[in-house]
Write an enzyme that holds these catalytic residues in place. Structure first.
Site, mmCIF file in Angstrom:
data_model
loop_
_atom_site.group_PDB
_atom_site.id
_atom_site.type_symbol
_atom_site.label_atom_id
_atom_site.label_comp_id
_atom_site.label_asym_id
_atom_site.label_seq_id
_atom_site.Cartn_x
_atom_site.Cartn_y
_atom_site.Cartn_z
ATOM 1 N N THR A 22 -7.530 -6.157 -0.253
ATOM 2 C CA THR A 22 -6.367 -6.588 0.528
ATOM 3 C C THR A 22 -6.349 -8.106 0.724
ATOM 4 O O THR A 22 -5.305 -8.745 0.589
ATOM 5 C CB THR A 22 -6.341 -5.891 1.896
ATOM 6 O OG1 THR A 22 -7.582 -6.126 2.581
ATOM 7 C CG2 THR A 22 -6.160 -4.395 1.729
ATOM 8 N N ASP A 81 -6.435 4.181 -4.739
ATOM 9 C CA ASP A 81 -6.412 3.028 -3.843
ATOM 10 C C ASP A 81 -5.232 2.171 -4.278
ATOM 11 O O ASP A 81 -5.290 1.502 -5.312
ATOM 12 C CB ASP A 81 -7.710 2.223 -3.903
ATOM 13 C CG ASP A 81 -7.811 1.220 -2.749
ATOM 14 O OD1 ASP A 81 -6.758 0.905 -2.153
ATOM 15 O OD2 ASP A 81 -8.924 0.759 -2.443
ATOM 16 N N GLU A 139 -5.451 6.553 0.489
ATOM 17 C CA GLU A 139 -5.830 5.814 1.685
ATOM 18 C C GLU A 139 -4.814 5.945 2.817
ATOM 19 O O GLU A 139 -5.174 5.953 3.994
ATOM 20 C CB GLU A 139 -6.012 4.336 1.319
ATOM 21 C CG GLU A 139 -6.746 3.538 2.367
ATOM 22 C CD GLU A 139 -7.202 2.184 1.847
ATOM 23 O OE1 GLU A 139 -7.990 1.543 2.537
ATOM 24 O OE2 GLU A 139 -6.770 1.772 0.758
ATOM 25 N N ASP A 154 -12.608 3.525 -3.802
ATOM 26 C CA ASP A 154 -13.044 2.160 -4.092
ATOM 27 C C ASP A 154 -14.000 2.074 -5.281
ATOM 28 O O ASP A 154 -14.370 0.957 -5.684
ATOM 29 C CB ASP A 154 -13.750 1.555 -2.869
ATOM 30 C CG ASP A 154 -12.783 1.152 -1.773
ATOM 31 O OD1 ASP A 154 -11.630 0.815 -2.092
ATOM 32 O OD2 ASP A 154 -13.175 1.188 -0.592
ATOM 33 N N ASP A 199 0.829 -1.208 0.000
ATOM 34 C CA ASP A 199 0.000 0.000 0.000
ATOM 35 C C ASP A 199 0.863 1.257 0.000
ATOM 36 O O ASP A 199 0.695 2.157 -0.829
ATOM 37 C CB ASP A 199 -0.903 0.030 1.233
ATOM 38 C CG ASP A 199 -2.225 -0.690 1.032
ATOM 39 O OD1 ASP A 199 -2.680 -0.784 -0.110
ATOM 40 O OD2 ASP A 199 -2.791 -1.142 2.030
ATOM 41 N N ILE A 251 -3.766 -0.605 -3.139
ATOM 42 C CA ILE A 251 -4.124 -2.026 -3.253
ATOM 43 C C ILE A 251 -5.571 -2.160 -2.812
ATOM 44 O O ILE A 251 -5.882 -2.132 -1.620
ATOM 45 C CB ILE A 251 -3.229 -2.948 -2.405
ATOM 46 C CG1 ILE A 251 -1.777 -2.921 -2.899
ATOM 47 C CG2 ILE A 251 -3.757 -4.396 -2.461
ATOM 48 C CD1 ILE A 251 -0.840 -3.829 -2.098
ATOM 49 N N ASP A 252 -6.461 -2.269 -3.781
ATOM 50 C CA ASP A 252 -7.884 -2.481 -3.505
ATOM 51 C C ASP A 252 -8.131 -3.989 -3.519
ATOM 52 O O ASP A 252 -7.852 -4.655 -4.508
ATOM 53 C CB ASP A 252 -8.711 -1.793 -4.590
ATOM 54 C CG ASP A 252 -10.208 -1.988 -4.392
ATOM 55 O OD1 ASP A 252 -10.640 -2.174 -3.241
ATOM 56 O OD2 ASP A 252 -10.943 -1.955 -5.397
#
Length: 354
Positions: A139, A134, A69, A295, A46, A136-137
């Protein structure tokens, strides 16, 4: 040429480079990991991906705001974590030299990396140019080797103008059908890894992810849905993210007989946009939860540009003007434009009967 041609190119290259970092993190650190704690591969990925994307945006569009984020306070007090992330960022920049000149703004040291991460603190809103990231959408999808996405969108005065999704574990073949095994055990090798893009009014495209310059693109479109019984719908893997029971009842009322396909992240938006699936439902699981703009912004645009309609459960367009969340919306209903109203009617029937 689109008025946002440069923004699109930078966004595509930035997402592709961030994907390279996340893949390195998965192969070197993530296998066998099951949690997202402060030292987990997700945390490392991330922060690293966010730093790389923001450095490209700031080099090319220095006055733009960014909603992201992560923020770097925890890294300033954790030398080991900070150094781990910096080593990955540095290695990724070196390995991606073919696009470094186009992106500009290489991160020079650890302090510059922290500064980049903290540029993602914008509160969002209805005015000006604001990017939503984002890094890493999905996780849990990332950790289990399933679907995840690196997501980037540009909003101008609250309207999404550019959207890019990097989906390392989706098949390159746009015609590959969705299967029930896509939620885990996937690999980014052997014909997998797709970069999806859209510009408002310019259609949606897919292209294979590479480790250098951008590959050739193809236009994508949602599948014409003339027989609802043959439809495939996507939903979240986690029951805490979307109401699986309600969605099963909706599918039954629509006459859909295919089992739902569960996968994490905005890979669901991408999958229906290219016709691998048809409907994406994300129904509220409680009355107070607010979806985050990062998201949904890129996926919302890509689906709409591929011939779809995206609303909340009340039939309202997703509203990206009110800050870092979709505070004015509840849930998501995405479907081909020609049948969206039919799907929405059944969604409302099921939810109102509770």
């Amino acid at each position: 040429m689109s008025a946002y041609a440069k923004e699109l190119e930078i966004a595509q290259l930035a997402v592709q480079r961030a994907v390279i970092l996340t893949k390195r993190v998965f192969h070197e650190k993530a296998k066998g990991t099951a949690s997202k704690d402060d030292k987990s591969p997700v945390t490392i990925g991330d922060f690293g991906a966010q730093a790389l994307i923001i450095s490209a945006l700031k080099a090319n569009f220095p006055d733009d705001e960014i909603v992201a984020e992560e923020e770097a306070a925890s890294l300033r007090t954790d030398d080991n974590l900070r150094e781990t992330i910096w080593d990955l960022v540095k290695a990724t920049q070196l390995s991606d030299s073919p696009t470094e000149a186009a992106l500009g703004g290489a991160i020079a040291d650890e302090e510059a990396m922290l500064t980049m991460i903290d540029h993602g603190s914008s509160k969002g809103g209805a005015k000006g140019r604001i990017w939503a990231i984002d890094p890493i959408d999905g996780t849990k999808g990332f950790l289990r080797g399933g679907q995840y996405a690196v997501c980037l969108a540009l909003m101008v005065d609250g309207e999404v103008q550019v959207g890019v999704l990097g989906c390392p574990n989706l098949p390159v073949d746009d015609a590959a059908p969705l299967t029930g095994g896509m939620e885990s055990g996937q690999t980014d090798e052997g014909g997998r890894g797709v970069l999806f893009s859209a510009v408002l009014g310019g259609g949606a495209t897919s292209r294979p992810l590479t480790t250098g310059t951008l590959a050739a693109q193809k236009s994508i479109a949602m599948r014409p849905l003339t027989d609802m019984t043959a439809a495939t719908f996507c939903e979240s893997v986690e029951a805490g993210h979307s109401a699986h029971g309600d969605q099963a009842e909706i599918a039954k009322k629509l006459g859909i007989t295919n089992p739902s396909v569960r996968m994490d992240s905005q890979a669901k938006y991408a999958s229906i946009a290219r016709g691998a699936g048809d409907i994406y439902l994300r129904l509220p699981v409680n009355a107070t939860y607010q979806e985050k703009i990062w998201d949904h912004a890129a996926g919302d645009l890509i689906v709409r540009e591929a011939g779809g309609a995206v609303t909340d459960i009340h039939g309202k367009r997703l509203d990206f003007t009110v800050g870092r969340t979709l505070a004015n919306n509840k849930g998501v209903v995405a479907a081909p434009a020609g049948v969206h109203s039919q799907v929405l009617t059944v969604v409302q029937e099921v939810l109102n009967s509770k």
